[in-house]
Design an enzyme around this catalytic site. Sequence first.
Site, mmCIF file in Angstrom:
data_model
loop_
_atom_site.group_PDB
_atom_site.id
_atom_site.type_symbol
_atom_site.label_atom_id
_atom_site.label_comp_id
_atom_site.label_asym_id
_atom_site.label_seq_id
_atom_site.Cartn_x
_atom_site.Cartn_y
_atom_site.Cartn_z
ATOM 1 N N GLU A 1 0.856 -1.190 0.000
ATOM 2 C CA GLU A 1 0.000 0.000 0.000
ATOM 3 C C GLU A 1 0.891 1.239 0.000
ATOM 4 O O GLU A 1 1.900 1.282 0.708
ATOM 5 C CB GLU A 1 -0.901 0.034 1.246
ATOM 6 C CG GLU A 1 -1.813 1.266 1.251
ATOM 7 C CD GLU A 1 -2.610 1.424 2.532
ATOM 8 O OE1 GLU A 1 -3.623 0.733 2.687
ATOM 9 O OE2 GLU A 1 -2.200 2.261 3.372
ATOM 10 N N ARG B 1 -16.081 2.370 2.962
ATOM 11 C CA ARG B 1 -17.016 3.375 3.456
ATOM 12 C C ARG B 1 -16.270 4.684 3.711
ATOM 13 O O ARG B 1 -16.735 5.748 3.373
ATOM 14 C CB ARG B 1 -17.662 2.883 4.761
ATOM 15 C CG ARG B 1 -18.764 3.814 5.249
ATOM 16 C CD ARG B 1 -19.095 3.581 6.685
ATOM 17 N NE ARG B 1 -18.023 4.023 7.561
ATOM 18 C CZ ARG B 1 -18.056 3.946 8.875
ATOM 19 N NH1 ARG B 1 -19.105 3.398 9.471
ATOM 20 N NH2 ARG B 1 -17.045 4.387 9.604
ATOM 21 N N GLY B 2 -15.096 4.585 4.350
ATOM 22 C CA GLY B 2 -14.372 5.784 4.776
ATOM 23 C C GLY B 2 -14.809 6.170 6.179
ATOM 24 O O GLY B 2 -15.818 5.667 6.687
ATOM 25 N N LYS C 1 -20.828 -7.779 2.634
ATOM 26 C CA LYS C 1 -19.992 -6.998 1.700
ATOM 27 C C LYS C 1 -19.461 -7.903 0.582
ATOM 28 O O LYS C 1 -19.397 -7.495 -0.581
ATOM 29 C CB LYS C 1 -18.847 -6.348 2.490
ATOM 30 C CG LYS C 1 -17.919 -5.489 1.684
ATOM 31 C CD LYS C 1 -17.248 -4.395 2.511
ATOM 32 C CE LYS C 1 -16.311 -4.889 3.582
ATOM 33 N NZ LYS C 1 -15.635 -3.782 4.288
ATOM 34 N N GLN D 1 -7.040 -4.887 8.084
ATOM 35 C CA GLN D 1 -6.431 -3.838 8.895
ATOM 36 C C GLN D 1 -5.140 -4.405 9.491
ATOM 37 O O GLN D 1 -4.997 -5.627 9.638
ATOM 38 C CB GLN D 1 -7.433 -3.458 10.011
ATOM 39 C CG GLN D 1 -6.999 -2.349 10.923
ATOM 40 C CD GLN D 1 -6.734 -1.057 10.177
ATOM 41 O OE1 GLN D 1 -5.663 -0.920 9.585
ATOM 42 N NE2 GLN D 1 -7.672 -0.138 10.188
HETATM 43 P P1 FAD Z 1 -17.836 -0.993 6.206
HETATM 44 O O1 FAD Z 1 -17.518 -2.295 5.592
HETATM 45 O O2 FAD Z 1 -19.042 -0.267 5.708
HETATM 46 O O3 FAD Z 1 -17.984 -1.218 7.786
HETATM 47 C C1 FAD Z 1 -18.071 -0.110 8.661
HETATM 48 C C2 FAD Z 1 -18.848 -0.512 9.906
HETATM 49 O O4 FAD Z 1 -20.228 -0.722 9.579
HETATM 50 C C3 FAD Z 1 -18.374 -1.826 10.542
HETATM 51 O O5 FAD Z 1 -18.498 -1.692 11.936
HETATM 52 C C4 FAD Z 1 -19.357 -2.847 10.021
HETATM 53 O O6 FAD Z 1 -19.500 -3.967 10.883
HETATM 54 C C5 FAD Z 1 -20.639 -2.006 9.952
HETATM 55 N N1 FAD Z 1 -21.590 -2.461 8.931
HETATM 56 C C6 FAD Z 1 -21.320 -2.804 7.660
HETATM 57 N N2 FAD Z 1 -22.457 -3.135 7.013
HETATM 58 C C7 FAD Z 1 -23.475 -2.966 7.897
HETATM 59 C C8 FAD Z 1 -24.904 -3.138 7.828
HETATM 60 N N3 FAD Z 1 -25.501 -3.532 6.706
HETATM 61 N N4 FAD Z 1 -25.628 -2.871 8.950
HETATM 62 C C9 FAD Z 1 -25.041 -2.469 10.099
HETATM 63 N N5 FAD Z 1 -23.699 -2.287 10.216
HETATM 64 C C10 FAD Z 1 -22.935 -2.534 9.123
HETATM 65 N N6 FAD Z 1 -9.952 5.078 4.749
HETATM 66 C C11 FAD Z 1 -9.803 6.122 3.880
HETATM 67 O O7 FAD Z 1 -10.369 7.207 4.115
HETATM 68 N N7 FAD Z 1 -9.025 6.003 2.745
HETATM 69 C C12 FAD Z 1 -8.395 4.845 2.435
HETATM 70 O O8 FAD Z 1 -7.711 4.770 1.406
HETATM 71 C C13 FAD Z 1 -8.523 3.725 3.322
HETATM 72 N N8 FAD Z 1 -7.926 2.533 3.048
HETATM 73 C C14 FAD Z 1 -8.120 1.463 3.896
HETATM 74 C C15 FAD Z 1 -7.547 0.221 3.555
HETATM 75 C C16 FAD Z 1 -7.706 -0.881 4.386
HETATM 76 C C17 FAD Z 1 -7.092 -2.210 4.010
HETATM 77 C C18 FAD Z 1 -8.453 -0.749 5.601
HETATM 78 C C19 FAD Z 1 -8.612 -1.938 6.523
HETATM 79 C C20 FAD Z 1 -9.050 0.468 5.936
HETATM 80 C C21 FAD Z 1 -8.894 1.583 5.088
HETATM 81 N N9 FAD Z 1 -9.486 2.819 5.366
HETATM 82 C C22 FAD Z 1 -9.333 3.891 4.503
HETATM 83 C C23 FAD Z 1 -10.231 3.026 6.616
HETATM 84 C C24 FAD Z 1 -11.762 2.754 6.463
HETATM 85 O O9 FAD Z 1 -12.334 3.734 5.628
HETATM 86 C C25 FAD Z 1 -12.386 2.812 7.854
HETATM 87 O O10 FAD Z 1 -11.900 1.759 8.659
HETATM 88 C C26 FAD Z 1 -13.896 2.902 7.928
HETATM 89 O O11 FAD Z 1 -14.248 3.186 9.281
HETATM 90 C C27 FAD Z 1 -14.639 1.630 7.560
HETATM 91 O O12 FAD Z 1 -14.570 1.380 6.240
HETATM 92 P P2 FAD Z 1 -15.100 -0.030 5.635
HETATM 93 O O13 FAD Z 1 -15.015 0.085 4.181
HETATM 94 O O14 FAD Z 1 -14.431 -1.168 6.293
HETATM 95 O O15 FAD Z 1 -16.637 0.050 6.139
#
Ligand code: FAD
Length: 287
Positions: A18, A109-110, A165, A176
Amino acid sequence: MKISQLFKDTDKTVFSFEVFPPKKDSPIESVYSKLEEICSLKPDFISVTYGAGGTVGHSRTAEIASKIKNDFGVESVAHLTCVNSTKSDIDANLDDFVQCGIENILALRGDYVSGVEPKKEFVYASDLCSYIKKKGDFDIAGACYPEVHIEAKDEVEDVLNLKNKVEAGAEHLISQLFFDNSVFYRFLERTKIAGINVPIEAGIMPVTNKKQIERMVSMCGASLPAKFSKIMQKYEDKPEALRDAGIAYAVEQIVDLIANGVDGIHLYTMNNPYVARKITAAIANLL
Ligand code: FAD
């Protein structure tokens, strides 16, 4: 090349990096020489982070991912977040990715940005996965959390949301960072029980300075094993020793992960060619 195909075509452990774009006030070219050096290590792919605030159209992420792929010859993955974007913002980004020849997206999601009202057109990353899937021929990856996402009620809810997802289109997952491999192995067991069958890469962050570790841990909630904390304490005021100990710790984690048959290792390089080179050399014969 689509990353899901890469996992299908190889029986070796996938090894990816990354990197992140420079801050807006620095010229984009300021990272090119570091990126060129990092690309010369020939990882299987490099993913490029995306700013939390959301960008409409031509983002630095697209520009860097394009440079990596088209000029430096390494497949790239563009991160894309959705919580602060409208559908038309996402469409502009997807059009841009197509123009740049980017086929792979890490759909996120961010995080919520304080003082910025979320746009509410996408609530979860799974919403973005299904949207991208409908919009074009992209390969989609998702993020996952061995120590459970900070907002999730518990590990069962988190893994069920992760399954959702994957069903929405994520074809591979990147974890993570974590410092205790047993946490990752327990997470893999939960994903199996939940019926998640896509490749999962282990996210490894070589800790090379004290500030970095404090920032990362407060942001993502990774727990620190006693062994790791001892190293931090012993070398916190000796930057070169801390860097070398951080590299050695990451290599030890990776060797154990490969021996346990993980699908892939995703190295958070922090744009540091020295660290990426040392780790790549240490594990080159093990993949
Ligand atoms: P999601 O998958 O949407 O999950 C977020 C939360 O919602 C979790 O607690 C999950 O359990 C919950 N959830 C999901 N679906 C549902 C549902 N249907 N009902 C109820 N709850 C639900 N951030 C940036 O800004 N830029 C980046 O480039 C970036 N890169 C990353 C790369 C990696 C490998 C990782 C692990 C994280 C990265 N992040 C980045 C951080 C990330 O944006 C945050 O951790 C954010 O808080 C969650 O994103 P997610 O896509 O995992 O969310």
